[in-house]
Structure formats: structure tokens, C-alpha cells
Design an enzyme around this catalytic site. Structure first.
Site, PDB file in Angstrom:
ATOM      1  CG  HIS A 185       6.672  -3.827   9.374  1.00  0.00           C
ATOM      2  ND1 HIS A 185       6.133  -5.080   9.373  1.00  0.00           N
ATOM      3  CD2 HIS A 185       5.607  -2.978   9.565  1.00  0.00           C
ATOM      4  CE1 HIS A 185       4.828  -5.015   9.555  1.00  0.00           C
ATOM      5  NE2 HIS A 185       4.484  -3.750   9.677  1.00  0.00           N
ATOM      6  CB  SER A 243      -0.924  -0.002   1.218  1.00  0.00           C
ATOM      7  OG  SER A 243      -0.198   0.019   2.418  1.00  0.00           O
ATOM      8  CD  GLU A 251       2.014  -5.285   7.796  1.00  0.00           C
ATOM      9  OE1 GLU A 251       1.521  -4.925   8.878  1.00  0.00           O
ATOM     10  OE2 GLU A 251       2.453  -4.481   6.951  1.00  0.00           O
ATOM     11  CE  LYS A 254       5.001   2.121   5.770  1.00  0.00           C
ATOM     12  NZ  LYS A 254       3.813   2.342   4.906  1.00  0.00           N
ATOM     13  CG  ASP A 269       2.196   5.042   5.739  1.00  0.00           C
ATOM     14  OD1 ASP A 269       3.226   5.342   5.117  1.00  0.00           O
ATOM     15  OD2 ASP A 269       1.709   3.893   5.695  1.00  0.00           O
ATOM     16  CG  ASP A 295      -2.308   1.916   8.453  1.00  0.00           C
ATOM     17  OD1 ASP A 295      -3.054   2.739   7.854  1.00  0.00           O
ATOM     18  OD2 ASP A 295      -1.209   1.547   7.989  1.00  0.00           O
ATOM     19  CD  GLU A 337      -0.780  -1.942   8.938  1.00  0.00           C
ATOM     20  OE1 GLU A 337      -0.273  -1.482   9.979  1.00  0.00           O
ATOM     21  OE2 GLU A 337      -0.318  -1.740   7.809  1.00  0.00           O
ATOM     22  CG  HIS A 340      -1.057  -5.673   4.047  1.00  0.00           C
ATOM     23  ND1 HIS A 340      -0.645  -4.903   5.099  1.00  0.00           N
ATOM     24  CD2 HIS A 340      -0.517  -5.110   2.942  1.00  0.00           C
ATOM     25  CE1 HIS A 340       0.105  -3.895   4.655  1.00  0.00           C
ATOM     26  NE2 HIS A 340       0.192  -4.002   3.341  1.00  0.00           N
ATOM     27  CD  GLU A 344       0.258   3.885   9.750  1.00  0.00           C
ATOM     28  OE1 GLU A 344       0.598   3.340  10.830  1.00  0.00           O
ATOM     29  OE2 GLU A 344       0.668   3.487   8.641  1.00  0.00           O
ATOM     30  CE  LYS A 378       2.694   0.565  10.337  1.00  0.00           C
ATOM     31  NZ  LYS A 378       1.416   0.631   9.644  1.00  0.00           N
TER      32      LYS A 378
HETATM   33  C1  2PG Z   1       1.540   0.552   6.064  1.00  0.00           C
HETATM   34  C2  2PG Z   1       2.473  -0.552   5.658  1.00  0.00           C
HETATM   35  C3  2PG Z   1       3.190  -1.294   6.732  1.00  0.00           C
HETATM   36  P1  2PG Z   1       2.863  -1.316   3.212  1.00  0.00           P
HETATM   37  O1  2PG Z   1       0.618   0.903   5.326  1.00  0.00           O
HETATM   38  O2  2PG Z   1       1.720   1.175   7.090  1.00  0.00           O
HETATM   39  O3  2PG Z   1       2.356  -1.900   7.650  1.00  0.00           O
HETATM   40  O4  2PG Z   1       2.043  -1.345   4.612  1.00  0.00           O
HETATM   41  O5  2PG Z   1       4.269  -1.692   3.517  1.00  0.00           O
HETATM   42  O6  2PG Z   1       2.138  -2.304   2.331  1.00  0.00           O
HETATM   43  O7  2PG Z   1       2.765   0.081   2.706  1.00  0.00           O
HETATM   44 MG    MG Z   2       0.240   2.750   6.809  1.00  0.00          MG
END
Ligand code: 2PG
Ligand code: MG
Length: 436
Positions: free
Chosen positions: A370, A39, A211, A342, A317, A246, A168, A159, A292, A393
Site C-alpha cells: 500500500h 517517503s 499506517e 507499489k 522499494d 522498513d 516501519e 509516518h 526493506e 503489507k
Molecule cells: C514504504 C511506504 C509504504 P510511503 O516506504 O514502503 O509503507 O511508505 O507510501 O510513504 O512511501
Molecule cells: Mg518502503
């Protein structure tokens, strides 16, 4: 001195190719493996993929690997830069070698692998653990603060294969007295959750998502949270474990509305206002401490409106992509109060640290994360301690690539205690750990 830089195409946790870097100095060889998201935010640094459908469905990273072998490696060797003192200059060199705004020429995956490997080598050359090296790079003060682990125990969104739109649903053992105890609490709840799911939906419902969280046949956020309430209570931790969500809402934002039925047979369109009301009711009814990406990366007005009276940590994010440009913009618009960090969203360790420090300067929190496509590389465990972010996380306490980070953090905690070094557990202060 950097003697050579090798790279190879290896796999991430979803079975997609990713970049592995081996950087050799006169002290040894230092490895880094790069994570990858599903995502992803539209403004993230670019992950270079081969696009050659005859191999790995176009997902190969051989171009990024050769960019390391032919461009990045020789430039690092020739630069004479020192890994123990020159991380910022190294990252600056990597950025300039690429020369584009989003690292699309050499690939953020190639650049990040080199940046991470240099930091690992730098710590070894300085004779200190990686977390201490990163602390010095960031200028964070001591004592060290161990983070609250946010375990993503129910997977949805892109996911997992269930009908849950929200990506999440996490548990956060804020009432533990140490990181190691927090892991124990998280694991015990995870096992109770499995039992609750078996009783309600049968054994076939215990499959897991990207995850490591379960993905039972639920579709509504309250169903997920009710399962957590039950599991936490069965484990005897009511009150000591809080929740986080999230939704990763950019994934289901279409033409100004949010389709929370996007994985179902029929759409379920919600306006920003309706979605806001849904969040408000969830915040009232469950012990949620962090939200989030509740709104899409382009829906700035909804962020700003919600942030006016948001009682919990509001994390950007996709909105911020670990980039000072968007952190600055979000501060001007008063859009959120926390930055997700990230490392592959921006592509070098120094720029990630710079973004975190900018967020801190606005009195925000920083939440280390992560990616859904991970590797056994545990770099972010050291990063969260070095930057004193107070929480991270890394998925459920399940799947090797997820537990690698939790295991490394337990090692760090044991290491610090063994050395008689003062170390605090962030606990309920996770939002302000940088100031403890
Ligand atoms: C998120 C992430 C990690 P992705 O959205 O926060 O949990 O997902 O790595 O798929 O962006
Ligand atoms: Mg996110």
C-alpha cells in the site's frame, strides 16, 4: 465498450486530495481511487499536484482530474478497446497519451486511476473476480496462494511524530494455517502491544501513525523489536510470528551518512558500514525475515555488499520504484533479492505486472505494498492473489483504509474455499510463493 470516464477530486487517508475515477461501460460503472506516498522514491512516476497554494496548500489534483475528463476519457472511449481483453493495449495507450518517461504530463495519478478502473471493468465483463482477471493478465499459475500479511504495528520515520528514525516495524504471522487465522493472530498481538505500551509509557502513548501502527516515545530499533517480542509472547504466538523492518533509509541519508537521529534534537550520523553492523546485530538477535530499503536509493554499493551475505529477504522499494529499468540494473549489480510492488510508483497495472514478472525471472520475491496515504480502494488485495506474490503489507490491522485490504483478502479466501477451489496459505514459504 467504454462509454464514459468521469473523475473527481476526493480525499486520501491523510486528508490530501486524490484522484477518483468512474468508468462506465454497458455493464455498469467501475470505480478506482489512487493512493499516495510520503517517503517517495526520487524515480517514481510523477503524481500531478496543482501547486495552487490557495487550495489544499497546493496539494489539489484538479489538473489530473481534468486530464482524465478531457484527454484520457475521450481517448479511451474513441479507442474502441475492450476492457475484458485489451488491458495491455489500454495501458499502452495511456502511456503514449502522456508521452513522457515519468508520466509527468497527464500525471501518474490520473493514468493509474484509469488503468485500475479498466481492470475492474475488465473483470466484470469477463465475468470473473478481479484476482482471477489479474492472474490471467500476469500469467501466474494456479492454485491460488493467499499472502502472509505483514502488519506495520509500530510507525516511525516520516509516518509518525515520535523520535523513531526507522519507518516501519512489522509482524508477519507465518505460522498461521490460513490468511484469516493470520489476521486473527495479527490483531491479537496488536491489542497486546497496546497494553504493553500503556503499561510502559501511559495511555497518551497509544496514538497511531499514518499506517495505523502505534508511535510510542521510542527512538531505537531494538526498543521497537523488544516491544514486539513482549506482545507476541503475551499473545501466545512466539515462534509463529516473525518480524520485518522498513527503515526507509533514503529519508535520512545525508552527504554519504545516515542520520538516525533525524527526528531527534541532535544528529546521530552513521556510516554505511556502521548501519550495516546495526542490521547484522538486529538480524542476529530478533526473528527478522525481511528488510526493506536498508540503504538509500543512491547508495548502490552498500546494497550490493550487504546482499552478498544477506540471510533474509532484501527488498528494494525506493531503489526499484516498480520499474523494469531499475529492476534490471539491480539484478546486474546483485543489489537485492526482492521487489516491492507499489502500483502508483509506475502508473499502470500492466507495467506493474511486467516489473513483477521480471523480478520473478531473476528468482526474486515480490512484496506488494500500500502507500502511507491510502484510500478505501482494495485493488491491491486482488493483485497480491492474482500475482501470487505470497506476502503484502497494508499497515496495522487498524484504520479503515488499511483493513479494507485485509477484509477483502478474507473475502477472497472465503470465496475460493466456498467454490471448492484449491487455495494455499503462503506461510513460511512467502518468499517463493510464485513457485509453490
Ligand atoms: C514504504 C511506504 C509504504 P510511503 O516506504 O514502503 O509503507 O511508505 O507510501 O510513504 O512511501
Ligand atoms: Mg518502503
Amino acid at each position: 465498450m467504454i462509454r464514459s470516464v468521469q473523475a473527481a477530486q476526493r480525499l486520501d487517508s491523510r486528508g490530501h486530495p486524490t484522484v477518483q475515477v468512474d468508468l462506465t461501460t454497458d455493464r455498469g460503472t467501475f470505480r478506482a481511487i489512487v493512493p499516495s506516498g510520503a517517503s517517495t522514491g526520487a524515480n517514481e512516476a510523477i503524481e500531478l499536484r496543482d501547486g495552487d497554494n490557495s487550495a489544499y496548500g497546493g496539494q489539489g489534483v484538479q489538473k489530473a482530474v481534468s486530464n482524465i475528463r478531457l484527454v484520457i476519457g475521450p481517448a479511451l472511449v474513441q479507442s474502441g478497446l475492450k476492457v475484458d481483453t485489451d488491458q495491455r493495449m489500454i495501458d499502452c495507450l495511456l502511456k503514449h497519451l502522456d508521452g513522457t518517461k515519468n508520466k509527468s504530463k497527464l500525471g501518474a495519478n490520473a493514468i493509474l486511476g484509469a488503468s485500475m478502473a479498466c481492470a475492474r471493468a475488465g473483470a466484470a465483463h469477463a465475468g470473473i473476480p478481479l484476482y482471477e482477471f489479474l492472474r490471467r493478465e500476469s500469467g501466474a499459475k494456479k492454485p491460488f496462494v493467499m499472502p502472509v500479511p505483514f502488519f506495520n504495528v509500530l510507525n516511525g520515520g516520516v509516518h509518525s511524530g515520535n523520535k523513531m528514525a526507522f519507518q516501519e516495524t512489522m509482524i508477519a504471522p507465518v505460522g498461521a494455517s490460513s490468511f484469516t487465522e493470520a489476521v486473527q493472530m495479527g490483531c491479537e498481538v496488536y491489542q497486546k502491544l497496546k497494553k504493553v505500551i500503556v503499561e510502559k509509557y501511559g495511555t497518551s502513548a497509544t496514538g497511531i501513525g499514518d499506517e495505523g501502527g502505534f508511535a510510542p516515545p521510542i527512538s531505537q530499533p531494538h526498543e521497537a523489536l523488544d516491544l514486539l517480542v513482549q506482545a507476541v509472547s503475551l499473545a501466545g504466538y512466539s515462534g509463529r510470528i516473525k518480524f520485518a523492518i522498513d527503515p526507509a533509509s533514503s529519508e535520512f541519508f545525508k552527504d554519504g551518512n545516515y542520520d538516525i537521529g533525524f527526528k531527534d534534537d541532535k544528529p546521530n550520523l552513521q556510516s554505511s558500514k556502521q548501519l550495516t553492523d546495526l542490521y547484522r546485530s538486529l538480524l542476529q538477535n530478533y526473528p527478522i525475515v525481511l528488510l526493506e530499503d536498508p540503504f538509500a536509493e543512491t547508495d548502490w554499493d552498500s546494497w550490493t555488499e550487504f546482499n552478498k551475505e544477506c540471510p533474509v529477504e532484501l527488498v528494494g522499494d525506493d531503489l526499484l520504484v516498480t520499474n523494469t529499468k531499475y529492476v534490471q540494473e539491480a539484478n546486474e549489480k546483485r543489489a537485492c533479492n526482492s521487489m516491492l510492488l507499489k502500483i502508483n510508483q509506475i502508473g499502470t497495472i500492466s507495467e506493474a505486472i511486467e516489473a513483477a514478472n521480471l523480478a520473478y525471472s531473476f528468482d526474486w520475491s515480490v512484496f506488494v505494498s500500500h502507500r502511507s496515504g491510502e484510500t478505501t480502494d482494495d485493488f491491491i488485495a486482488d493483485l497480491v492473489v492474482g500475482l501470487r506474490t505470497g506476502h503484502l503489507k497494508s499497515g496495522a490491522p487498524c484504520r479503515g483504509e488499511r483493513v479494507a485490504k485485509y477484509n477483502r483478502l478474507m473475502d477472497i479466501e472465503a470465496d475460493l474455499l466456498g467454490k471448492g477451489e484449491k487455495c494455499l496459505y503462503a506461510g513460511s514459504q512467502f518468499r517463493v510463493a510464485s513457485k509453490c
